[in-house]
Design a protein around this motif. Sequence first.
Motif, PDB file in Angstrom:
ATOM      1  N   GLU A 184     -26.174  -4.394  21.023  1.00 32.84           N
ATOM      2  CA  GLU A 184     -25.659  -4.407  19.645  1.00 32.84           C
ATOM      3  C   GLU A 184     -25.237  -3.010  19.194  1.00 32.84           C
ATOM      4  N   MET A 185     -26.039  -2.003  19.539  1.00 30.57           N
ATOM      5  CA  MET A 185     -25.733  -0.634  19.124  1.00 30.57           C
ATOM      6  C   MET A 185     -24.425  -0.159  19.751  1.00 30.57           C
ATOM      7  N   VAL A 186     -24.215  -0.463  21.010  1.00 26.82           N
ATOM      8  CA  VAL A 186     -22.968  -0.052  21.672  1.00 26.82           C
ATOM      9  C   VAL A 186     -21.777  -0.743  21.013  1.00 26.82           C
ATOM     10  N   GLU A 187     -21.916  -2.000  20.661  1.00 30.00           N
ATOM     11  CA  GLU A 187     -20.813  -2.702  20.002  1.00 30.00           C
ATOM     12  C   GLU A 187     -20.531  -2.128  18.620  1.00 30.00           C
ATOM     13  N   ILE A 188     -21.567  -1.721  17.893  1.00 32.34           N
ATOM     14  CA  ILE A 188     -21.370  -1.068  16.592  1.00 32.34           C
ATOM     15  C   ILE A 188     -20.609   0.244  16.787  1.00 32.34           C
ATOM     16  N   MET A 189     -21.028   1.034  17.783  1.00 33.44           N
ATOM     17  CA  MET A 189     -20.361   2.315  18.057  1.00 33.44           C
ATOM     18  C   MET A 189     -18.898   2.086  18.433  1.00 33.44           C
ATOM     19  N   ARG A 190     -18.669   1.099  19.286  1.00 36.16           N
ATOM     20  CA  ARG A 190     -17.301   0.794  19.720  1.00 36.16           C
ATOM     21  C   ARG A 190     -16.440   0.385  18.512  1.00 36.16           C
ATOM     22  N   ALA A 191     -16.984  -0.453  17.632  1.00 37.17           N
ATOM     23  CA  ALA A 191     -16.247  -0.905  16.444  1.00 37.17           C
ATOM     24  C   ALA A 191     -15.927   0.250  15.500  1.00 37.17           C
ATOM     25  N   GLU A 192     -16.769   1.285  15.510  1.00 41.41           N
ATOM     26  CA  GLU A 192     -16.558   2.461  14.660  1.00 41.41           C
ATOM     27  C   GLU A 192     -15.644   3.490  15.318  1.00 41.41           C
ATOM     28  N   GLY A 193     -15.172   3.193  16.528  1.00 37.32           N
ATOM     29  CA  GLY A 193     -14.272   4.101  17.217  1.00 37.32           C
ATOM     30  C   GLY A 193     -14.962   5.257  17.922  1.00 37.32           C
ATOM     31  N   VAL A 194     -16.289   5.153  18.115  1.00 37.99           N
ATOM     32  CA  VAL A 194     -17.050   6.199  18.801  1.00 37.99           C
ATOM     33  C   VAL A 194     -16.727   6.150  20.295  1.00 37.99           C
ATOM     34  N   GLU A 195     -16.563   7.313  20.907  1.00 43.37           N
ATOM     35  CA  GLU A 195     -16.277   7.379  22.342  1.00 43.37           C
ATOM     36  C   GLU A 195     -17.509   6.962  23.135  1.00 43.37           C
ATOM     37  N   ILE A 196     -17.353   5.941  23.976  1.00 46.71           N
ATOM     38  CA  ILE A 196     -18.413   5.497  24.874  1.00 46.71           C
ATOM     39  C   ILE A 196     -18.163   6.209  26.205  1.00 46.71           C
ATOM     40  N   MET A 197     -18.993   7.179  26.513  1.00 42.70           N
ATOM     41  CA  MET A 197     -18.819   7.971  27.736  1.00 42.70           C
ATOM     42  C   MET A 197     -19.312   7.207  28.966  1.00 42.70           C
ATOM     43  N   THR A 198     -20.435   6.513  28.808  1.00 43.59           N
ATOM     44  CA  THR A 198     -21.023   5.743  29.896  1.00 43.59           C
ATOM     45  C   THR A 198     -21.435   4.391  29.346  1.00 43.59           C
ATOM     46  N   GLU A 199     -20.905   3.334  29.931  1.00 46.85           N
ATOM     47  CA  GLU A 199     -21.297   1.986  29.519  1.00 46.85           C
ATOM     48  C   GLU A 199     -22.772   1.768  29.859  1.00 46.85           C
ATOM     49  N   ILE A 200     -23.334   0.690  29.379  1.00 48.85           N
ATOM     50  CA  ILE A 200     -24.753   0.384  29.602  1.00 48.85           C
ATOM     51  C   ILE A 200     -25.056   0.351  31.092  1.00 48.85           C
ATOM     52  N   THR A 201     -26.090   1.096  31.451  1.00 45.81           N
ATOM     53  CA  THR A 201     -26.488   1.212  32.847  1.00 45.81           C
ATOM     54  C   THR A 201     -28.007   1.265  32.947  1.00 45.81           C
ATOM     55  N   PRO A 202     -28.587   0.748  34.042  1.00 44.91           N
ATOM     56  CA  PRO A 202     -30.042   0.838  34.202  1.00 44.91           C
ATOM     57  C   PRO A 202     -30.473   2.274  34.502  1.00 44.91           C
ATOM     58  N   THR A 203     -31.667   2.637  34.038  1.00 45.27           N
ATOM     59  CA  THR A 203     -32.247   3.956  34.315  1.00 45.27           C
ATOM     60  C   THR A 203     -33.693   3.770  34.754  1.00 45.27           C
ATOM     61  N   LEU A 204     -34.369   4.879  34.998  1.00 42.59           N
ATOM     62  CA  LEU A 204     -35.781   4.828  35.381  1.00 42.59           C
ATOM     63  C   LEU A 204     -36.656   4.281  34.256  1.00 42.59           C
ATOM     64  N   VAL A 205     -36.222   4.437  33.007  1.00 48.63           N
ATOM     65  CA  VAL A 205     -37.054   4.050  31.862  1.00 48.63           C
ATOM     66  C   VAL A 205     -36.557   2.796  31.137  1.00 48.63           C
ATOM     67  N   GLY A 206     -35.449   2.214  31.561  1.00 49.72           N
ATOM     68  CA  GLY A 206     -34.895   1.038  30.899  1.00 49.72           C
ATOM     69  C   GLY A 206     -33.406   0.935  31.125  1.00 49.72           C
ATOM     70  N   ARG A 207     -32.649   0.954  30.012  1.00 42.75           N
ATOM     71  CA  ARG A 207     -31.191   0.936  30.079  1.00 42.75           C
ATOM     72  C   ARG A 207     -30.670   1.964  29.096  1.00 42.75           C
ATOM     73  N   MET A 208     -29.481   2.488  29.373  1.00 43.70           N
ATOM     74  CA  MET A 208     -28.899   3.476  28.465  1.00 43.70           C
ATOM     75  C   MET A 208     -27.387   3.418  28.482  1.00 43.70           C
ATOM     76  N   ALA A 209     -26.804   3.963  27.417  1.00 47.67           N
ATOM     77  CA  ALA A 209     -25.361   4.192  27.325  1.00 47.67           C
ATOM     78  C   ALA A 209     -25.210   5.588  26.728  1.00 47.67           C
ATOM     79  N   MET A 210     -24.160   6.272  27.099  1.00 52.42           N
ATOM     80  CA  MET A 210     -23.914   7.623  26.590  1.00 52.42           C
ATOM     81  C   MET A 210     -22.697   7.571  25.683  1.00 52.42           C
ATOM     82  N   ILE A 211     -22.847   8.169  24.474  1.00 46.93           N
ATOM     83  CA  ILE A 211     -21.736   8.248  23.526  1.00 46.93           C
ATOM     84  C   ILE A 211     -21.483   9.712  23.175  1.00 46.93           C
ATOM     85  N   LYS A 212     -20.331   9.961  22.570  1.00 50.13           N
ATOM     86  CA  LYS A 212     -19.995  11.318  22.128  1.00 50.13           C
ATOM     87  C   LYS A 212     -19.554  11.247  20.673  1.00 50.13           C
TER      88      LYS A 212
END
Length: 118
Positions: free
Chosen positions: A77-105
């Motif tokens: 949901e947070m990534v979709e909110i950022m995308r709708a606001e025109g925020v640059e998504i640097m890295t789409e949702i990806t698994p990590t050692l601690v869960g999942r993450m996405a990188m924005i700028k």
Amino acid sequence: MEMKIAYSTMIVEDMKETVRFLTDIMGFEVDSTYAPHIGTNITLMKGRGETMLEIIEDKSFPVGLYSIGMKVEKLDEMVEIMRAEGVEIMTEITPTLVGRMAMIKDPNGIRYALIEPK
């Protein structure tokens, strides 16, 4: 949607030197260490609060502050909110050692890791 600062991530040239500085001089403690692949070492440091320092030694990144890690409950949901606001998504949702993450700028070029813990 609530966000909470979880990490400040720094890229360092010498992990041992940085850990010594943070423990011996700054009063931090080593929480955990990881070596997710050859050439990358990660140390999580904790101080008095809940926010941690994530120290990464990896020659493929420039030295300095890399990102601010924010814990979120519903990453999709947070990534979709950022995308709708025109925020640059640097890295789409990806698994990590601690869960999942996405990188924005943000508009000033500051990187934020949006982290959904396991």
